[in-house]
Design an enzyme around this catalytic site. Structure first.
Site, mmCIF file in Angstrom:
data_model
loop_
_atom_site.group_PDB
_atom_site.id
_atom_site.type_symbol
_atom_site.label_atom_id
_atom_site.label_comp_id
_atom_site.label_asym_id
_atom_site.label_seq_id
_atom_site.Cartn_x
_atom_site.Cartn_y
_atom_site.Cartn_z
ATOM 1 N N TRP B 158 0.834 -1.217 0.000
ATOM 2 C CA TRP B 158 0.000 0.000 0.000
ATOM 3 C C TRP B 158 0.857 1.251 0.000
ATOM 4 O O TRP B 158 0.514 2.247 -0.635
ATOM 5 C CB TRP B 158 -1.001 -0.040 1.155
ATOM 6 C CG TRP B 158 -1.714 -1.362 1.171
ATOM 7 C CD1 TRP B 158 -1.825 -2.232 2.203
ATOM 8 C CD2 TRP B 158 -2.376 -2.001 0.051
ATOM 9 N NE1 TRP B 158 -2.506 -3.363 1.806
ATOM 10 C CE2 TRP B 158 -2.846 -3.251 0.503
ATOM 11 C CE3 TRP B 158 -2.591 -1.648 -1.286
ATOM 12 C CZ2 TRP B 158 -3.534 -4.141 -0.340
ATOM 13 C CZ3 TRP B 158 -3.275 -2.535 -2.130
ATOM 14 C CH2 TRP B 158 -3.736 -3.758 -1.652
ATOM 15 N N ASP B 159 1.994 1.198 0.687
ATOM 16 C CA ASP B 159 2.957 2.296 0.587
ATOM 17 C C ASP B 159 3.407 2.507 -0.855
ATOM 18 O O ASP B 159 3.478 3.635 -1.348
ATOM 19 C CB ASP B 159 4.204 1.988 1.424
ATOM 20 C CG ASP B 159 4.028 2.330 2.897
ATOM 21 O OD1 ASP B 159 3.197 3.198 3.219
ATOM 22 O OD2 ASP B 159 4.722 1.721 3.721
ATOM 23 N N ILE B 160 3.761 1.395 -1.498
ATOM 24 C CA ILE B 160 4.272 1.490 -2.874
ATOM 25 C C ILE B 160 3.187 2.041 -3.797
ATOM 26 O O ILE B 160 3.415 2.974 -4.565
ATOM 27 C CB ILE B 160 4.777 0.113 -3.363
ATOM 28 C CG1 ILE B 160 6.007 -0.308 -2.539
ATOM 29 C CG2 ILE B 160 5.103 0.134 -4.845
ATOM 30 C CD1 ILE B 160 6.415 -1.765 -2.723
#
Lengths: 395, 395
Positions: B158-160
């Site tokens: 989700w960060d990416i």
């Protein structure tokens, strides 16, 4: 813009652009692409997966095995100038089967063509997300590590990242085209996206410098203090201590300050440092576990909320759908749609909010829903459309 | 453009833009941001994780707790026009602590400001990837499912994805600014990115329409035929049957065509259909498992390569680093860099290849490496820079 895509990554690129306002025409094999009926499915059989990735696009069904079909698609890709339509002369593809729809041939027809292509690996082999997971290392440090078996993630992380990289490359190329009036091919290999991430978080450098000694991570956050716990009433939740402030307030709230001081003395470490908290996480967890086991989730939430410590209960997809999807309804990301062949449900729009504008979800088309409209837009008269349809070249 | 960022998502946005050629200046708290020393680390203590996310950026170290420090950063953000520098007036942030560096105040100084902001949840709560994993459902269907425990992925998916959505929004906003000369705020909530993905693959719709009945997936691909196997010599590999052609050729190569025909008759199903293959995957796996157990990985690879069936052996990060990182060296994504404080290793560039151009990796800066240069560029004379440094306002 035109999409010649299937599966997750390349359709996601088109979806992201569609949600930003682009006109996206999917070129669909007659009867649908191989993944058109992929599970899960709605009540009348429509793929919920396919619908989720193709909302708001238009759909042209055409037989690409025929030269006449490919010629129609090439006309569609090369129609209209960037002045009239910034999405004109832009094609998104994960398909290299048809040479006359490849970059060289299309560029010969339109020099400012932007051709966005997903491949499996850099050297041209096919790959899918699960394969890329295996080849790039992450499953070997995922999960509880019972018996040394790697654990794949059900999140198609590399497909999602690849689709978004394609969208970044597409926008950058369209940007450049405005300056230079020249097009280009944008390429992304699915495997490279995973390698880039493994490099970004330092794991490839670590392995080159020392080797990675640690085993599977379970639910522990690497390099800082965070893991899952269970309350006395059985709620499993994730807890992450992100800052020094969190850490100190967590100890106060759980009355563990003195115990941790004694631990620090015993092991001769300063647990104010996140690296030390990671190193001595087993001791910290043992203390916290006992505290959590004696309290309900409501008590835990009430006592720890003021500390700023990050916590979230695990939810299943069914939890998210419970009570008429109350959790989803609270979030303006979601709106109700009526998906042909599937039913009525809440679907997410784009997570991008621009200038306060939210881009909502839209139903996906049925195969060939826009065939007539798209062909008419190319200047093809009704007689020829009827003939193409009778011949089975379009549907 | 200017970055006021930490952790993974927002720095990744800056990295993606930097790799496309933008000048990116990180604004760093003196001594480094909280995640500046996050593990893994190089031999002289530099964070390999931080280095991986900040390659090629410039670095200004400044004390944001001081009004004078914030004023310098506001000057930097608002300097130069978009004609001179398309990255001028663009800021990437996951920090809402300082009101004078927020959208409203900066926009009052520069009406065409593009302010790209990452938040945790839509309603403004903090969150990190592991929390978002818990709240959005995927860990509950990940892994072998021993004891009903959810399994988090070590991939910060989700960060990416959030970092890439930020980059998409940034490019779209800069695009729009060229037309309208107006800026805007671009917002992405980390949790929304995960919800959007859960919607895209149909899982949220499925849960709303029926509930999701299935348990954890293990290493089986949902909705089609794919899972992991082990060869007689102990190589674990992932196999995915993506097309009908793959399926038929796999049966021929393993001499299982007749056995599968008999199975189809017994269960009254047509395993040419991928949904049926998924449904009867246990039977298929039982047959294949036996075939694989009797052959080495080299034999399996040799016999199945011509079928087109997708296969890849699991690799650890150490495997990727073995033999002087031979696997990585083959891929033009990687180039050697010398990272200050860490050492010499192969790092990935951008997975985007544009017009055949590859954007290679670059070392990350040391804290404050570019403080003098950046301040001089703002027209600040050497005397004032010396005074700011002596006061501890910059470093």
């Amino acid at each position: 813009m035109v999409e010649l895509t299937s599966y997750v990554a390349a359709p996601l690129c088109g979806l992201v652009l569609r949600q930003l306002g682009a006109d996206v025409v999917r070129v669909e094999p007659i009867g649908g692409a191989p993944d058109r009926s992929r599970m899960p499915r709605g009540r009348q059989g429509a793929s919920l997966y396919w619908a989720g990735l193709n909302g708001g696009k238009r759909d042209l069904a055409v037989d690409l095995r025929r030269a006449e079909g490919r010629e129609l698609v090439a006309d569609l890709i090369c129609a209209a100038g960037p002045e009239a339509d910034p999405g004109g002369g832009v094609v998104i593809s994960n398909n290299t089967r048809y040479e006359d729809l490849g970059f060289e041939n299309l560029q010969a027809r339109r020099s400012d063509l932007v051709h966005v292509l997903l491949t499996g690996t850099r050297d041209g082999r096919n790959a899918v997300d699960y394969l890329v997971q295996a080849s790039t290392g992450f499953p070997t440090i995922t999960g509880p590590g019972s018996g040394g078996t790697p654990v794949n993630s059900v999140v198609p992380a590399w497909d999602i990242a690849a689709g978004l990289y394609l969208a970044v490359g597409l926008l950058a190329a369209v940007h450049e085209r405005r300056e230079t009036r020249r097009g280009q091919q944008v390429e992304v290999a699915l495997e490279d996206v995973a390698f880039a991430a493994a490099g970004a978080v330092g794991y490839l450098a670590e392995a080159q410098l020392y080797g990675i000694g640690r085993g599977p991570s379970g639910n522990e956050v690497y390099g800082t203090y965070g893991r899952d716990f269970v309350s006395s009433d059985g709620t499993r939740f994730m807890l992450v201590v992100l800052t020094l402030g969190h850490w100190r307030r967590l100890l106060e709230a759980t009355e563990l300050t003195d115990a941790i001081k004694a631990v620090e003395k015993a092991v001769q470490a300063n647990l104010d440092d996140e690296t030390q908290r990671y190193r001595y996480r087993a001791v910290i967890s043992g203390l916290l576990e006992t505290w959590f086991e004696r309290r309900t989730w409501n008590e835990i939430d009430r006592i720890l909320a003021p500390t700023g410590v990050l916590m979230s209960a695990y939810r299943t997809f069914n939890d998210l759908a419970a009570d008429d999807a109350a959790v989803l309804r609270q979030n303006p990301l979601f709106q109700e749609i009526e998906q042909p062949g599937a039913g009525h449900y809440l679907a997410p729009g784009s997570p991008l909010v621009m200038g306060g504008r939210q881009f909502g979800p839209a139903p996906a088309p049925v195969v060939g829903a826009d065939t007539d409209e798209v062909l008419t837009g190319l200047g093809i008269d009704p007689d020829r459309i009827a003939r193409l349809r009778a011949d089975g070249c379009v549907a």
